[in-house]
Design an enzyme around this catalytic site. Structure first.
Site, PDB file in Angstrom:
ATOM      1  N   ARG A 112     -24.057 -12.595  -6.034  1.00 32.31           N
ATOM      2  CA  ARG A 112     -25.184 -11.826  -5.480  1.00 32.31           C
ATOM      3  C   ARG A 112     -26.506 -12.328  -6.055  1.00 32.31           C
ATOM      4  O   ARG A 112     -27.473 -12.537  -5.328  1.00 32.31           O
ATOM      5  CB  ARG A 112     -25.003 -10.332  -5.816  1.00 32.31           C
ATOM      6  CG  ARG A 112     -23.908  -9.691  -4.986  1.00 32.31           C
ATOM      7  CD  ARG A 112     -23.672  -8.231  -5.339  1.00 32.31           C
ATOM      8  NE  ARG A 112     -22.769  -7.632  -4.364  1.00 32.31           N
ATOM      9  CZ  ARG A 112     -21.974  -6.608  -4.602  1.00 32.31           C
ATOM     10  NH1 ARG A 112     -21.946  -6.047  -5.801  1.00 32.31           N
ATOM     11  NH2 ARG A 112     -21.199  -6.126  -3.649  1.00 32.31           N
ATOM     12  N   ARG A 142     -19.651   4.737  -9.458  1.00 33.83           N
ATOM     13  CA  ARG A 142     -18.353   4.112  -9.739  1.00 33.83           C
ATOM     14  C   ARG A 142     -17.536   5.009 -10.661  1.00 33.83           C
ATOM     15  O   ARG A 142     -16.321   5.075 -10.571  1.00 33.83           O
ATOM     16  CB  ARG A 142     -18.553   2.744 -10.382  1.00 33.83           C
ATOM     17  CG  ARG A 142     -19.098   1.702  -9.422  1.00 33.83           C
ATOM     18  CD  ARG A 142     -19.154   0.324 -10.067  1.00 33.83           C
ATOM     19  NE  ARG A 142     -19.629  -0.678  -9.124  1.00 33.83           N
ATOM     20  CZ  ARG A 142     -20.909  -0.989  -8.936  1.00 33.83           C
ATOM     21  NH1 ARG A 142     -21.845  -0.374  -9.633  1.00 33.83           N
ATOM     22  NH2 ARG A 142     -21.261  -1.915  -8.071  1.00 33.83           N
ATOM     23  N   HIS A 167     -19.595  -4.116 -15.026  1.00 33.67           N
ATOM     24  CA  HIS A 167     -19.937  -4.169 -13.608  1.00 33.67           C
ATOM     25  C   HIS A 167     -20.772  -2.928 -13.322  1.00 33.67           C
ATOM     26  O   HIS A 167     -20.434  -1.841 -13.725  1.00 33.67           O
ATOM     27  CB  HIS A 167     -18.642  -4.129 -12.790  1.00 33.67           C
ATOM     28  CG  HIS A 167     -18.854  -4.262 -11.318  1.00 33.67           C
ATOM     29  ND1 HIS A 167     -19.737  -5.150 -10.770  1.00 33.67           N
ATOM     30  CD2 HIS A 167     -18.284  -3.628 -10.277  1.00 33.67           C
ATOM     31  CE1 HIS A 167     -19.690  -5.059  -9.446  1.00 33.67           C
ATOM     32  NE2 HIS A 167     -18.812  -4.132  -9.130  1.00 33.67           N
ATOM     33  N   ASP A 216       0.861  -1.185   0.000  1.00 32.45           N
ATOM     34  CA  ASP A 216       0.000   0.000   0.000  1.00 32.45           C
ATOM     35  C   ASP A 216       0.895   1.233   0.000  1.00 32.45           C
ATOM     36  O   ASP A 216       2.065   1.155   0.380  1.00 32.45           O
ATOM     37  CB  ASP A 216      -0.904   0.007   1.238  1.00 32.45           C
ATOM     38  CG  ASP A 216      -2.183   0.817   1.031  1.00 32.45           C
ATOM     39  OD1 ASP A 216      -3.266   0.208   0.912  1.00 32.45           O
ATOM     40  OD2 ASP A 216      -2.101   2.069   0.980  1.00 32.45           O
ATOM     41  N   VAL A 217       0.332   2.375  -0.433  1.00 37.86           N
ATOM     42  CA  VAL A 217       1.123   3.608  -0.366  1.00 37.86           C
ATOM     43  C   VAL A 217       1.125   4.197   1.042  1.00 37.86           C
ATOM     44  O   VAL A 217       2.000   4.984   1.386  1.00 37.86           O
ATOM     45  CB  VAL A 217       0.617   4.695  -1.352  1.00 37.86           C
ATOM     46  CG1 VAL A 217       1.071   4.402  -2.755  1.00 37.86           C
ATOM     47  CG2 VAL A 217      -0.897   4.857  -1.290  1.00 37.86           C
ATOM     48  N   VAL A 218       0.122   3.839   1.826  1.00 35.04           N
ATOM     49  CA  VAL A 218       0.057   4.365   3.193  1.00 35.04           C
ATOM     50  C   VAL A 218       1.057   3.596   4.054  1.00 35.04           C
ATOM     51  O   VAL A 218       1.057   2.362   4.060  1.00 35.04           O
ATOM     52  CB  VAL A 218      -1.370   4.212   3.773  1.00 35.04           C
ATOM     53  CG1 VAL A 218      -1.417   4.694   5.218  1.00 35.04           C
ATOM     54  CG2 VAL A 218      -2.366   4.982   2.929  1.00 35.04           C
ATOM     55  N   GLU A 219       1.903   4.329   4.760  1.00 31.31           N
ATOM     56  CA  GLU A 219       2.915   3.656   5.579  1.00 31.31           C
ATOM     57  C   GLU A 219       2.300   3.133   6.862  1.00 31.31           C
ATOM     58  O   GLU A 219       1.494   3.819   7.491  1.00 31.31           O
ATOM     59  CB  GLU A 219       4.057   4.623   5.900  1.00 31.31           C
ATOM     60  CG  GLU A 219       4.968   4.791   4.694  1.00 31.31           C
ATOM     61  CD  GLU A 219       6.088   5.785   4.937  1.00 31.31           C
ATOM     62  OE1 GLU A 219       6.481   5.963   6.095  1.00 31.31           O
ATOM     63  OE2 GLU A 219       6.541   6.367   3.944  1.00 31.31           O
ATOM     64  N   GLY A 220       2.646   1.933   7.224  1.00 29.74           N
ATOM     65  CA  GLY A 220       2.182   1.353   8.480  1.00 29.74           C
ATOM     66  C   GLY A 220       0.998   0.416   8.316  1.00 29.74           C
ATOM     67  O   GLY A 220       0.955  -0.643   8.939  1.00 29.74           O
ATOM     68  N   VAL A 221       0.054   0.775   7.443  1.00 30.70           N
ATOM     69  CA  VAL A 221      -1.157  -0.054   7.320  1.00 30.70           C
ATOM     70  C   VAL A 221      -0.853  -1.467   6.808  1.00 30.70           C
ATOM     71  O   VAL A 221      -1.244  -2.461   7.443  1.00 30.70           O
ATOM     72  CB  VAL A 221      -2.242   0.641   6.458  1.00 30.70           C
ATOM     73  CG1 VAL A 221      -3.371  -0.320   6.113  1.00 30.70           C
ATOM     74  CG2 VAL A 221      -2.787   1.847   7.220  1.00 30.70           C
TER      75      VAL A 221
HETATM   76  O1  TXD Z   1     -16.681  -6.089  -7.990  1.00 35.79           O
HETATM   77  C1  TXD Z   1     -15.813  -5.283  -7.880  1.00 35.79           C
HETATM   78  N1  TXD Z   1     -14.891  -5.164  -8.814  1.00 35.79           N
HETATM   79  C2  TXD Z   1     -15.740  -4.402  -6.685  1.00 35.79           C
HETATM   80  C3  TXD Z   1     -14.837  -3.290  -6.722  1.00 35.79           C
HETATM   81  C4  TXD Z   1     -16.518  -4.641  -5.543  1.00 35.79           C
HETATM   82  C5  TXD Z   1     -16.348  -3.876  -4.432  1.00 35.79           C
HETATM   83  C6  TXD Z   1     -15.391  -2.762  -4.353  1.00 35.79           C
HETATM   84  N2  TXD Z   1     -14.730  -2.505  -5.572  1.00 35.79           N
HETATM   85  C7  TXD Z   1     -13.651  -1.527  -5.635  1.00 35.79           C
HETATM   86  O2  TXD Z   1     -12.468  -2.107  -5.073  1.00 35.79           O
HETATM   87  C8  TXD Z   1     -13.817  -0.257  -4.851  1.00 35.79           C
HETATM   88  O3  TXD Z   1     -14.678   0.649  -5.513  1.00 35.79           O
HETATM   89  C9  TXD Z   1     -12.381   0.231  -4.785  1.00 35.79           C
HETATM   90  O4  TXD Z   1     -12.036   0.876  -5.995  1.00 35.79           O
HETATM   91  C10 TXD Z   1     -11.568  -1.059  -4.665  1.00 35.79           C
HETATM   92  C11 TXD Z   1     -11.001  -1.331  -3.268  1.00 35.79           C
HETATM   93  O5  TXD Z   1     -12.025  -1.389  -2.330  1.00 35.79           O
HETATM   94  P1  TXD Z   1     -11.686  -1.408  -0.754  1.00 35.79           P
HETATM   95  O6  TXD Z   1     -12.984  -1.519  -0.044  1.00 35.79           O
HETATM   96  O7  TXD Z   1     -10.595  -2.365  -0.453  1.00 35.79           O
HETATM   97  O8  TXD Z   1     -11.131   0.083  -0.573  1.00 35.79           O
HETATM   98  P2  TXD Z   1     -10.196   0.663   0.589  1.00 35.79           P
HETATM   99  O9  TXD Z   1     -10.470  -0.023   1.883  1.00 35.79           O
HETATM  100  O10 TXD Z   1     -10.340   2.128   0.507  1.00 35.79           O
HETATM  101  O11 TXD Z   1      -8.721   0.244   0.130  1.00 35.79           O
HETATM  102  C12 TXD Z   1      -8.065   0.829  -0.933  1.00 35.79           C
HETATM  103  C13 TXD Z   1      -6.603   0.880  -0.576  1.00 35.79           C
HETATM  104  C14 TXD Z   1      -6.291   1.832   0.582  1.00 35.79           C
HETATM  105  O12 TXD Z   1      -5.611   1.140   1.609  1.00 35.79           O
HETATM  106  C15 TXD Z   1      -5.399   2.897  -0.059  1.00 35.79           C
HETATM  107  O13 TXD Z   1      -4.399   3.415   0.812  1.00 35.79           O
HETATM  108  C16 TXD Z   1      -4.792   2.105  -1.196  1.00 35.79           C
HETATM  109  O14 TXD Z   1      -5.855   1.325  -1.705  1.00 35.79           O
HETATM  110  N3  TXD Z   1      -4.200   2.925  -2.245  1.00 35.79           N
HETATM  111  C17 TXD Z   1      -3.100   2.525  -2.924  1.00 35.79           C
HETATM  112  N4  TXD Z   1      -2.370   1.408  -2.832  1.00 35.79           N
HETATM  113  C18 TXD Z   1      -1.315   1.305  -3.658  1.00 35.79           C
HETATM  114  N5  TXD Z   1      -0.980   2.244  -4.555  1.00 35.79           N
HETATM  115  C19 TXD Z   1      -1.693   3.383  -4.687  1.00 35.79           C
HETATM  116  N6  TXD Z   1      -1.358   4.306  -5.574  1.00 35.79           N
HETATM  117  C20 TXD Z   1      -2.814   3.561  -3.831  1.00 35.79           C
HETATM  118  N7  TXD Z   1      -3.740   4.537  -3.678  1.00 35.79           N
HETATM  119  C21 TXD Z   1      -4.569   4.139  -2.693  1.00 35.79           C
END
Ligand code: TXD
Length: 319
Positions: free
Chosen positions: A152, A89, A176, A34-39
């Protein structure tokens, strides 16, 4: 045999659940990026501490460095921003397109042989963009939506019919979201078409139509309830099913957003269709016969995906 390596790009709700499932199922060692540090580091540590209780010994590492995904066999991408109530979306498009660029470049540089499953929304556009940015072969980049959408649909039908969900097999096509196309002709319960079950009095056409509507809005229903994010248990389960099909060469026929080269009359687009997934990634697009109604609905879905791609190209001139 060396252990497989599963890299999860995005350590949010779906990413964390993917890591948990992959560890419980013993799919291999896991890197949470992840880009967030620590998580990712915190989640990896927490998940590693499940090992002694569950009896799994996967190595689970959290990272902010793409070098750690090197040599991954499977990469599941959930990086980006999830929907908030009232957000479509497509609102996510601009933000997540930039994320796909960074992720695609990270994959190309570190794990170009991986099978990549994209989950980030808007799915059909993001999987296309991720493929473009990564330059990987089309058969190795696929989008997850259909497995979730059909899960679903199956869940709602099993509830309505009063039968085990294990016996329900549903079929969805298209993008989707609101334009997904549930295909009743190929949706069955233990081989019995849904239309026959309606004739037998298990349900009515009106109720099944209502279920189709609910399936199309299935993601939004959960967003409205959660208020702080979108669904993650079933999306993660669905992503893992696709990863297993690849890792174990299962040759499962699953609905997935795949690159089409003329099938269903669609060229050079990622659209949800049934595909065979095995050790070579997307090994075949299964082209079933469709009614005129389903064809029409698929076209609506395809037009929506095309519009998103035009918007992507407007945002990023390199596409
Ligand atoms: O059927 C489907 N395809 C979907 C899609 C069903 C449900 C949710 N769907 C989508 O999945 C939703 O609309 C999101 O676009 C993604 C991820 O869902 P999630 O619920 O896991 O979102 P979170 O909890 O916000 O996690 C996203 C993480 C978060 O920790 C950010 O810090 C990280 O993505 N993030 C990144 N990681 C790596 N690199 C970059 N650039 C980055 N930017 C944000």
């Amino acid at each position: 045999m060396a252990r497989k390596k599963i890299a999860l790009i995005g350590a949010g709700n779906i990413g964390g659940t993917l890591a948990h499932l992959a560890a419980l199922k013993g799919l291999g060692d896991i890197v949470l990026f992840d880009v967030v540090e620590g998580v990712p580091q915190g989640k990896a540590l927490d998940l590693s501490q499940c090992g002694p209780v569950e009896g799994f010994d996967a190595n689970i590492k959290g990272s902010n460095d793409y070098a750690d995904i090197a040599g991954a066999d499977v990469i599941i991408v959930t990086a980006g921003v999830a929907r908030k109530p009232g957000m479509s979306r497509d609102d996510l498009l601009g933000i997540n397109l930039k994320v796909m660029k960074a992720v695609g470049e990270g994959i190309a540089a570190n794990a170009p042989d991986a099978f990549v499953i994209c989950i980030t929304n808007p799915l059909d556009a993001m999987v296309w963009a991720l493929r473009e940015f990564s330059g990987l072969p089309h058969n190795k980049v696929v989008g997850m939506a259909g497995v979730l959408d059909s899960a679903r649909f199956s869940h709602f039908l099993a509830d309505e019919f009063g039968v085990s969900v294990k016996d329900v097999n549903t079929f969805v096509l298209g993008g989707h979201g609101d334009t997904m196309v549930p295909v009743l002709e190929y949706s069955t319960v233990s081989g019995i078409p849904v239309s026959d079950l309606i004739e037998m009095g298990f349900s009515t056409k009106e109720k099944v139509d209502e279920i189709i509507k609910r399936t199309r809005g299935g993601g939004g229903e959960i967003v409205a309830l959660l208020k702080t994010g979108s669904a993650y248990y079933a999306p993660a389960t669905s992503g893992i099913a696709m990863a297993e099909a690849y890792l174990y060469d299962q040759k499962r026929i699953l609905p997935a957003a795949a690159h089409l080269t003329g099938q269903y009359g669609i060229d050079d687009l990622y659209v949800g269709v049934p595909v065979v997934i095995g050790a070579n990634g997307v090994e075949k697009v299964v082209e079933v016969k469709l009614s005129d109604e389903a064809k029409g609905n698929l076209q609506v879905s395809v037009d929506a995906v095309k519009e998103l791609l035009v918007a992507c190209k407007g945002i990023d001139g390199t596409l």
